[in-house]
Scaffold this active site. Structure first.
Site, PDB file in Angstrom:
ATOM      1  N   HIS A  10       0.836  -1.203   0.000  1.00  0.00           N
ATOM      2  CA  HIS A  10       0.000   0.000   0.000  1.00  0.00           C
ATOM      3  C   HIS A  10       0.864   1.243   0.000  1.00  0.00           C
ATOM      4  O   HIS A  10       2.028   1.215   0.391  1.00  0.00           O
ATOM      5  CB  HIS A  10      -0.974   0.018   1.189  1.00  0.00           C
ATOM      6  CG  HIS A  10      -0.378   0.552   2.441  1.00  0.00           C
ATOM      7  ND1 HIS A  10      -0.363   1.895   2.753  1.00  0.00           N
ATOM      8  CD2 HIS A  10       0.257  -0.063   3.464  1.00  0.00           C
ATOM      9  CE1 HIS A  10       0.242   2.066   3.925  1.00  0.00           C
ATOM     10  NE2 HIS A  10       0.635   0.895   4.364  1.00  0.00           N
ATOM     11  N   CYS A  11       0.254   2.331  -0.458  1.00  0.00           N
ATOM     12  CA  CYS A  11       0.909   3.640  -0.427  1.00  0.00           C
ATOM     13  C   CYS A  11      -0.100   4.629   0.149  1.00  0.00           C
ATOM     14  O   CYS A  11      -0.904   4.255   0.999  1.00  0.00           O
ATOM     15  CB  CYS A  11       1.391   4.040  -1.828  1.00  0.00           C
ATOM     16  SG  CYS A  11       0.065   4.150  -3.037  1.00  0.00           S
ATOM     17  N   GLN A  12      -0.085   5.852  -0.311  1.00  0.00           N
ATOM     18  CA  GLN A  12      -1.020   6.855   0.205  1.00  0.00           C
ATOM     19  C   GLN A  12      -2.383   6.747  -0.484  1.00  0.00           C
ATOM     20  O   GLN A  12      -3.405   6.767   0.169  1.00  0.00           O
ATOM     21  CB  GLN A  12      -0.439   8.266   0.013  1.00  0.00           C
ATOM     22  CG  GLN A  12      -1.236   9.372   0.681  1.00  0.00           C
ATOM     23  CD  GLN A  12      -1.204   9.322   2.200  1.00  0.00           C
ATOM     24  OE1 GLN A  12      -0.299   8.765   2.809  1.00  0.00           O
ATOM     25  NE2 GLN A  12      -2.220   9.887   2.827  1.00  0.00           N
TER      26      GLN A  12
END
Length: 121
Positions: free
Chosen positions: A83-85
Site C-alpha cells: 500500500h501507499c497513500q
C-alpha cells in the site's frame, strides 16, 4: 474435463485487510517515503519504499528476516499486501512483486488515506 483457475484479485479492500490483520496473518508493506511513514502508518506494516521493492523482495529469507524482523513471504502467499497513500505506488509495487514471482500479492488500493479516515486518525 474443464479446469478452472481462479486468480487472486490484485486488490484488497479495507474490510478484507482489517480481517487479515485481526487474524495476525499477512505482511503489509508500506511503499511510501520515509517522511510519509513518519506521519502515520498501518500498525504492523513494514516499510519498503517503492523504489526498493525489487531489491528487498529479492533478498534471501535470512537477510529479509534480519532487515525487516518478519519472515519473508512465500512466492504463493496470498497475504502479501502493498500500500501507499492513494493506491498508485502500491499498484506499481504489487506488479513488481508479481514479476518476481509473488503471484498472489495484492494492493490495498484505498491506501493510507482511506485507512486513516476509517480508523479515525
Amino acid at each position: 474435463m474443464y479446469r478452472f483457475l481462479f486468480a487472486i484479485d490484485k486488490e484488497i479492500s479495507y474490510s478484507d485487510l482489517k480481517t487479515l490483520l485481526k487474524k495476525g496473518s499477512g505482511i503489509v508493506v508500506d511503499v511510501r517515503s520515509k517522511d510519509e511513514v513518519d506521519k502515520g502508518r498501518i500498525s504492523g506494516s513494514i516499510h519498503i519504499p517503492v523504489e526498493n521493492v525489487e531489491s528487498d523482495m529479492s533478498l534471501d529469507s535470512a537477510e529479509f528476516k534480519s532487515k525487516f524482523g518478519v519472515a519473508k513471504p512465500s512466492l504463493d502467499s496470498s497475504e502479501l499486501i502493498f500500500h501507499c497513500q492513494l493506491g498508485r505506488r502500491g499498484a506499481a509495487a504489487t506488479e513488481k512483486a508479481r514479476s518476481l514471482g509473488f503471484k498472489n500479492s495484492r494492493n490495498y488500493a484505498g491506501g493510507y488515506k482511506e485507512w486513516s479516515e476509517k480508523e479515525g486518525k
